[in-house]
Write a protein that holds these residues in place. Sequence first.
Motif, mmCIF file in Angstrom:
data_model
loop_
_atom_site.group_PDB
_atom_site.id
_atom_site.type_symbol
_atom_site.label_atom_id
_atom_site.label_comp_id
_atom_site.label_asym_id
_atom_site.label_seq_id
_atom_site.Cartn_x
_atom_site.Cartn_y
_atom_site.Cartn_z
ATOM 1 N N PHE A 16 0.832 -1.200 0.000
ATOM 2 C CA PHE A 16 0.000 0.000 0.000
ATOM 3 C C PHE A 16 0.870 1.256 0.000
ATOM 4 O O PHE A 16 0.588 2.216 -0.727
ATOM 5 N N ALA A 17 1.933 1.242 0.791
ATOM 6 C CA ALA A 17 2.836 2.392 0.841
ATOM 7 C C ALA A 17 3.523 2.611 -0.502
ATOM 8 O O ALA A 17 3.819 3.744 -0.877
ATOM 9 N N LEU A 20 0.522 4.029 -2.946
ATOM 10 C CA LEU A 20 -0.085 5.321 -2.608
ATOM 11 C C LEU A 20 0.564 6.498 -3.336
ATOM 12 O O LEU A 20 -0.150 7.301 -3.942
ATOM 13 N N SER A 39 -6.086 1.547 -10.415
ATOM 14 C CA SER A 39 -6.630 0.998 -9.167
ATOM 15 C C SER A 39 -7.060 -0.454 -9.343
ATOM 16 O O SER A 39 -6.827 -1.285 -8.462
#
Length: 109
Positions: A16-17, A20, A39
């Motif tokens: 996720f990091a 993002l 996405s």
Amino acid sequence: MATTRSPMVVLGVMVFAAFLPLIVLWTTTTDLRSLLYFSLFALYFLVAHVILPGWVYLDANGRESDAALTWTIITFILPFIGFICYYVIGQPDAPHRVETGGTDASIKR
């Protein structure tokens, strides 16, 4: 006080990091249609290349399989086919072992 975290949670946070900043960059430079495409690709990647192989690895280790790493690699390379093959032909007959408070408890499916 140090705490032990699940490796899957740590991996999920790291992925996720990584995604993002790319999402933020994508939204500032392109249109929303491209963001939707990105996405959906990120969702596919997380499910097919993180969650499915992780699930196979945890299940195979819980059943004390000698080929846990092999099935994990197969599931990573061929995500959905490898996952189905593991549950049809590769899953050992041993009950799944779960550690509970220092003791092992067998769960038979």
